[in-house]
Design a protein around this motif. Structure first.
Motif, PDB file in Angstrom:
ATOM      1  N   ASN A   8       0.843  -1.188   0.000  1.00 41.03           N
ATOM      2  CA  ASN A   8       0.000   0.000   0.000  1.00 41.03           C
ATOM      3  C   ASN A   8       0.876   1.234   0.000  1.00 41.03           C
ATOM      4  OD1 ASN A   8      -3.013  -0.750   0.402  1.00 41.03           O
ATOM      5  ND2 ASN A   8      -1.867  -2.176   1.683  1.00 41.03           N
ATOM      6  N   GLY A   9       0.499   2.190  -0.838  1.00 36.53           N
ATOM      7  CA  GLY A   9       1.294   3.391  -1.023  1.00 36.53           C
ATOM      8  C   GLY A   9       0.876   4.567  -0.156  1.00 36.53           C
ATOM      9  N   PRO A  10       1.150   5.771  -0.649  1.00 28.33           N
ATOM     10  CA  PRO A  10       1.023   6.982   0.155  1.00 28.33           C
ATOM     11  C   PRO A  10      -0.395   7.238   0.658  1.00 28.33           C
ATOM     12  CG  PRO A  10       1.355   7.542  -2.156  1.00 28.33           C
ATOM     13  CD  PRO A  10       1.576   6.068  -2.020  1.00 28.33           C
ATOM     14  N   ASN A  11      -0.429   7.678   1.893  1.00 26.97           N
ATOM     15  CA  ASN A  11      -1.638   8.097   2.606  1.00 26.97           C
ATOM     16  C   ASN A  11      -2.558   6.956   3.009  1.00 26.97           C
ATOM     17  OD1 ASN A  11      -1.002  10.935   2.528  1.00 26.97           O
ATOM     18  ND2 ASN A  11      -1.501  10.835   0.347  1.00 26.97           N
ATOM     19  N   LEU A  12      -2.251   5.742   2.613  1.00 20.79           N
ATOM     20  CA  LEU A  12      -3.100   4.621   3.008  1.00 20.79           C
ATOM     21  C   LEU A  12      -2.911   4.267   4.486  1.00 20.79           C
ATOM     22  CD1 LEU A  12      -2.869   2.863  -0.375  1.00 20.79           C
ATOM     23  CD2 LEU A  12      -4.978   3.630   0.695  1.00 20.79           C
ATOM     24  N   ASN A  13      -1.844   4.742   5.086  1.00 21.62           N
ATOM     25  CA  ASN A  13      -1.678   4.614   6.527  1.00 21.62           C
ATOM     26  C   ASN A  13      -2.699   5.474   7.284  1.00 21.62           C
ATOM     27  OD1 ASN A  13      -0.028   6.793   5.384  1.00 21.62           O
ATOM     28  ND2 ASN A  13       0.548   7.214   7.501  1.00 21.62           N
ATOM     29  N   MET A  14      -3.370   6.374   6.577  1.00 20.91           N
ATOM     30  CA  MET A  14      -4.362   7.272   7.182  1.00 20.91           C
ATOM     31  C   MET A  14      -5.798   6.769   6.999  1.00 20.91           C
ATOM     32  SD  MET A  14      -2.502   9.508   8.613  1.00 20.91           S
ATOM     33  CE  MET A  14      -3.658  10.806   9.047  1.00 20.91           C
ATOM     34  N   LEU A  15      -5.955   5.547   6.504  1.00 25.32           N
ATOM     35  CA  LEU A  15      -7.300   4.991   6.358  1.00 25.32           C
ATOM     36  C   LEU A  15      -7.985   4.959   7.719  1.00 25.32           C
ATOM     37  CD1 LEU A  15      -6.685   2.056   3.856  1.00 25.32           C
ATOM     38  CD2 LEU A  15      -7.840   4.228   3.415  1.00 25.32           C
ATOM     39  N   GLY A  16      -9.273   5.186   7.704  1.00 24.76           N
ATOM     40  CA  GLY A  16     -10.042   5.253   8.939  1.00 24.76           C
ATOM     41  C   GLY A  16     -10.092   6.656   9.503  1.00 24.76           C
ATOM     42  N   ILE A  17      -9.221   7.526   9.000  1.00 27.09           N
ATOM     43  CA  ILE A  17      -9.159   8.923   9.434  1.00 27.09           C
ATOM     44  C   ILE A  17      -9.523   9.836   8.272  1.00 27.09           C
ATOM     45  CG2 ILE A  17      -7.615  10.762  10.242  1.00 27.09           C
ATOM     46  CD1 ILE A  17      -5.960   8.507  11.622  1.00 27.09           C
ATOM     47  N   ARG A  18      -8.927   9.584   7.113  1.00 24.08           N
ATOM     48  CA  ARG A  18      -9.093  10.476   5.953  1.00 24.08           C
ATOM     49  C   ARG A  18     -10.308  10.093   5.118  1.00 24.08           C
ATOM     50  NH1 ARG A  18      -5.656   8.066   1.014  1.00 24.08           N
ATOM     51  NH2 ARG A  18      -6.316   9.962  -0.006  1.00 24.08           N
ATOM     52  N   GLU A  19     -11.009  11.064   4.639  1.00 23.81           N
ATOM     53  CA  GLU A  19     -12.089  10.909   3.671  1.00 23.81           C
ATOM     54  C   GLU A  19     -12.864   9.600   3.818  1.00 23.81           C
ATOM     55  OE1 GLU A  19     -10.944  12.746  -0.344  1.00 23.81           O
ATOM     56  OE2 GLU A  19      -9.022  12.091   0.506  1.00 23.81           O
ATOM     57  N   THR A  27      -9.257   1.017   9.328  1.00 24.77           N
ATOM     58  CA  THR A  27      -7.840   1.368   9.245  1.00 24.77           C
ATOM     59  C   THR A  27      -7.132   0.360   8.338  1.00 24.77           C
ATOM     60  OG1 THR A  27      -7.164  -0.032  11.111  1.00 24.77           O
ATOM     61  CG2 THR A  27      -7.894   2.231  11.638  1.00 24.77           C
ATOM     62  N   LEU A  28      -5.915   0.690   7.946  1.00 25.71           N
ATOM     63  CA  LEU A  28      -5.131  -0.240   7.129  1.00 25.71           C
ATOM     64  C   LEU A  28      -4.868  -1.530   7.901  1.00 25.71           C
ATOM     65  CD1 LEU A  28      -3.717  -0.857   4.477  1.00 25.71           C
ATOM     66  CD2 LEU A  28      -1.680   0.304   5.375  1.00 25.71           C
ATOM     67  N   ASP A  29      -4.593  -1.430   9.192  1.00 28.43           N
ATOM     68  CA  ASP A  29      -4.391  -2.649   9.992  1.00 28.43           C
ATOM     69  C   ASP A  29      -5.646  -3.520   9.994  1.00 28.43           C
ATOM     70  OD1 ASP A  29      -1.747  -2.094  10.638  1.00 28.43           O
ATOM     71  OD2 ASP A  29      -2.239  -1.170  12.569  1.00 28.43           O
ATOM     72  N   GLU A  30      -6.806  -2.903  10.084  1.00 25.87           N
ATOM     73  CA  GLU A  30      -8.059  -3.670  10.059  1.00 25.87           C
ATOM     74  C   GLU A  30      -8.264  -4.332   8.697  1.00 25.87           C
ATOM     75  OE1 GLU A  30     -10.772  -1.281  13.337  1.00 25.87           O
ATOM     76  OE2 GLU A  30     -10.606  -0.439  11.310  1.00 25.87           O
ATOM     77  N   ILE A  31      -7.916  -3.636   7.634  1.00 26.59           N
ATOM     78  CA  ILE A  31      -8.021  -4.229   6.295  1.00 26.59           C
ATOM     79  C   ILE A  31      -7.041  -5.387   6.155  1.00 26.59           C
ATOM     80  CG2 ILE A  31      -7.615  -3.811   3.822  1.00 26.59           C
ATOM     81  CD1 ILE A  31      -8.861  -1.011   4.281  1.00 26.59           C
TER      82      ILE A  31
END
Length: 144
Positions: A8-19, A27-31
């Motif tokens: 996973n590339g840029p900004n995907l570490n911000m899943l669950g927070i961004r947009e 979150t990426l960990d949950e995915i």
């Protein structure tokens, strides 16, 4: 046993927070945990990697050469302009599936173009976390 790299590339570490309306609430960990759960019982070994840095993604792709049987790649924004990542994918000769949580073809016009699509064996868009599972199935069916 097939060895699959999930990148996973840029900004995907911000899943669950961004947009959240675009990318969902997980979150990426949950995915990643979801992917592991779905892969349970399959003859597959998964490795997960995320970076916001183009060079780190390229280095990881190079490192996969001779060590992995397939790559699932959500390159984030790099999808649309990174010829360096495109060249890294084509140089390693490992089947790669491009994945996007959102439907890039239904978003801003600049997102409609993927410079990596033609060096990947498939592109999956707009299916959320399920897209990673579809990519995994494609790679598990791929001949060695």
């Amino acid at each position: 046993m097939k060895k699959i790299l999930v990148m996973n590339g840029p900004n995907l570490n911000m899943l669950g927070i961004r947009e959240k309306g675009v990318y969902g609430v997980k979150t990426l960990d949950e995915i990643n945990d979801f992917i592991c759960g779905q892969a349970e019982g399959l003859d597959v070994e998964l490795e997960f990697f995320q970076s916001n840095h183009e060079g780190a993604l390229i280095d990881k792709l190079h490192d996969a050469y001779g060590r992995k049987d397939g790559v699932i790649l959500n390159a984030g924004a790099y999808t649309h302009y990174s010829y360096a990542i495109r060249d890294a994918i084509s140089s390693i000769s490992i089947p790669c599936v491009e994945v996007h949580l959102s439907d890039i073809h239904a978003r801003e016009e600049f997102r409609h173009v993927s410079v990596i699509a033609d060096v990947c064996i498939a592109q999956i868009c707009g299916k959320g976390e399920q897209g990673y599972i579809e990519a995994l199935k494609i790679l598990l069916e791929e001949k060695q």
